[in-house]
Write an enzyme that holds these catalytic residues in place. Structure first.
Site, PDB file in Angstrom:
ATOM      1  CG  ASP A 203      -1.729   1.225   1.405  1.00  0.00           C
ATOM      2  OD1 ASP A 203      -1.555   2.168   0.610  1.00  0.00           O
ATOM      3  OD2 ASP A 203      -2.551   1.255   2.339  1.00  0.00           O
ATOM      4  CD  GLN A 206      -0.512   8.856   3.794  1.00  0.00           C
ATOM      5  OE1 GLN A 206       0.194   9.840   3.566  1.00  0.00           O
ATOM      6  NE2 GLN A 206      -1.816   8.948   3.972  1.00  0.00           N
ATOM      7  CE  LYS A 229      -4.311   8.995   0.967  1.00  0.00           C
ATOM      8  NZ  LYS A 229      -5.010   9.686   2.047  1.00  0.00           N
ATOM      9  CB  CYS A 367      -8.789   5.316   8.154  1.00  0.00           C
ATOM     10  SG  CYS A 367     -10.181   6.335   7.712  1.00  0.00           S
TER      11      CYS A 367
HETATM   12  N1  PLP Z   1      -3.718   3.463   2.624  1.00  0.00           N
HETATM   13  C1  PLP Z   1      -3.168   4.449   3.338  1.00  0.00           C
HETATM   14  C2  PLP Z   1      -1.876   4.216   4.037  1.00  0.00           C
HETATM   15  C3  PLP Z   1      -3.808   5.681   3.412  1.00  0.00           C
HETATM   16  O1  PLP Z   1      -3.282   6.671   4.131  1.00  0.00           O
HETATM   17  C4  PLP Z   1      -5.043   5.858   2.737  1.00  0.00           C
HETATM   18  C5  PLP Z   1      -5.784   7.137   2.854  1.00  0.00           C
HETATM   19  O2  PLP Z   1      -5.621   7.880   3.782  1.00  0.00           O
HETATM   20  C6  PLP Z   1      -5.546   4.805   1.996  1.00  0.00           C
HETATM   21  C7  PLP Z   1      -4.863   3.623   1.957  1.00  0.00           C
HETATM   22  C8  PLP Z   1      -6.831   4.918   1.264  1.00  0.00           C
HETATM   23  O3  PLP Z   1      -6.685   5.835   0.220  1.00  0.00           O
HETATM   24  P1  PLP Z   1      -7.958   6.372  -0.573  1.00  0.00           P
HETATM   25  O4  PLP Z   1      -8.912   6.896   0.443  1.00  0.00           O
HETATM   26  O5  PLP Z   1      -7.381   7.431  -1.466  1.00  0.00           O
HETATM   27  O6  PLP Z   1      -8.514   5.224  -1.340  1.00  0.00           O
END
Ligand code: PLP
Length: 410
Positions: A203, A206, A229, A367
């Site tokens: 993932d 960030q 982001k 989250c």
């Molecule tokens: N993974 C990480 C580490 C995140 O910080 C985020 C969003 O804050 C996501 C996944 C999910 O991203 P999105 O909401 O753009 O789909």
């Protein structure tokens, strides 16, 4: 940009949203981990797309459709170069990191993970890299195992080694934690997973906005990130995997563009990446992502990483000057995120009072509820930086936090 490095004041001036006053104070935007602001060139690229090139892609023989298709597919090449993907077709456009992870869960997960199998996640994961796997595990009878972290927010690699077994089908780990800023040892995590015969999903939501990323160098099988982001519009992201892996997977969503032929008896699928891009895609988002990549590349991701390291140090020092402040997440390798608490004050109150001073920070579980549970906290306040922040904003955050303590300790 000159060899001497960017003029950061001029870079900041590229972001119209940062020029405004909020509640009568200059905006100090420190919620970059949630979403970044957009430079004028990205806003202009989207506007220009609608003014000059708006048409549906791939299907039209007319000039406008050709122009839109060229723009869309041109960005795929830019994305590939930006993340070191050998072939642009490996970059599938999705709505964002969340959709990218769900795409992998519903294609790779549904065909390769079965009863008794294990998926290894880490204690640092965003809900987007937990819940899709829980849904899959419930359906398939597979189990989630979790790499624990220490009190600093670093993953316990010794414990990770113990979790890996022939049952491990997937290791899905974040590159950078959104809640604590920890940069995980992702190459080593991927290497160990591959040695154990597991597939690796990273993932990168960030990471891609804040440092140079080369997916081949990391050794991942899937690498996922969001555009919003990294100065691009919302509603666009990328899921990367090697072509052979994508080719071996079934489609996920069905509809236009992802087919080769359709009859009521049987349909056949388009080649990758179209196979995974059903329906009219977010063309304006892709165009904006292309402009964002050009913009970030012109500054240089290595310079952005160095700038943000300095900024993070300045903001953490400012936070620590406030009586009762504690930084949450003190990993040796950190990027862009200062999570903190003020003793005896609920993070939501910190956020609300800081906002009155024009300072935008995030408060809550970010989250990443399991991170909070592990640290025994209901929530934290979080200041997250981007390259367009300035060292001069650090004392403004400090002053806002001092106001918070004055209100509560009066
Ligand atoms: N993974 C990480 C580490 C995140 O910080 C985020 C969003 O804050 C996501 C996944 C999910 O991203 P999105 O909401 O753009 O789909």
């Amino acid at each position: 940009m000159s060899g001497a490095g960017p003029d950061w004041a001029r870079v900041r001036a590229d972001f119209p949203a940062l020029r405004q006053q909020v509640r009568g104070k200059p905006l100090v935007y420190l919620d970059n981990a949630a979403t970044s602001q957009k430079p004028q060139c990205v806003i202009d690229a989207v506007r220009q797309y609608y003014e000059l090139h708006n048409a549906n892609i791939h299907r039209g023989v007319h000039w406008l459709s050709e122009q839109a298709t060229i723009a869309y597919e041109g960005v795929r090449k830019k994305v590939a170069r930006f993340i070191g993907a050998p072939d642009p077709r490996e970059c599938v456009f999705v709505r964002g990191a969340t959709e990218g992870i769900n795409l992998v869960a519903q294609t790779f997960g549904r065909t390769r993970i079965g009863k008794g199998d294990e998926i290894v996640l880490s204690a640092l994961e965003h809900h987007s890299n937990i819940v899709p796997w829980q849904i899959l595990c419930e359906e398939k009878g597979a189990t989630i195992r979790v790499i624990p972290m220490n009190d600093a927010g670093e993953l316990r690699m010794d414990e990770y080694a113990k979790l890996l077994s022939p049952k491990t089908k997937l290791v899905a780990v974040t590159h950078v934690s959104n809640a604590l800023g920890t940069v995980t040892p992702i190459r080593e995590i991927a290497r160990m997973a591959k040695t154990a015969g597991a597939t690796v999903l990273v993932d990168g939501a960030q990471a891609v906005p804040h440092q140079p990323v080369n997916v081949k160098d990391i050794g991942a099988d899937f690498y996922i990130f969001s555009g919003h982001k990294m100065c691009a519009p919302t509603g666009i992201g990328v899921a990367w995997a090697p072509l052979a892996l994508w080719n071996s997977l079934p489609p996920w969503q069905g509809g236009g563009d992802m087919i080769s032929s359709v009859s009521f008896e049987k349909s056949t699928w388009a080649e990758v990446p179209a196979k995974f891009e059903a329906g009219t895609p977010n063309i304006e988002g892709v165009v904006g992502l292309g402009a964002a990549i050009d913009y970030l590349s012109a500054i240089g991701m290595d310079r952005i990483a160095a700038r943000e390291k300095d900024l993070l140090a300045a903001f953490e020092a400012a936070i620590l000057r406030v009586p009762g402040a504690r930084i949450v997440g003190t990993a040796r390798d950190k990027a862009g995120v200062a999570s903190f608490v003020l003793e005896g004050i609920h993070p939501h109150d910190i956020g609300t009072i800081a906002d009155r001073e024009g300072v935008a920070i995030r408060t809550g579980h970010h989250c990443a509820q399991p991170v909070m549970t592990r640290l025994g906290l209901p929530a934290t306040a979080r200041a997250s930086v981007a390259f367009y922040n300035t060292p001069e904003e650090a004392p403004l955050l400090e002053a806002a936090l001092r106001k918070v303590t004055e209100v509560f300790r009066a």
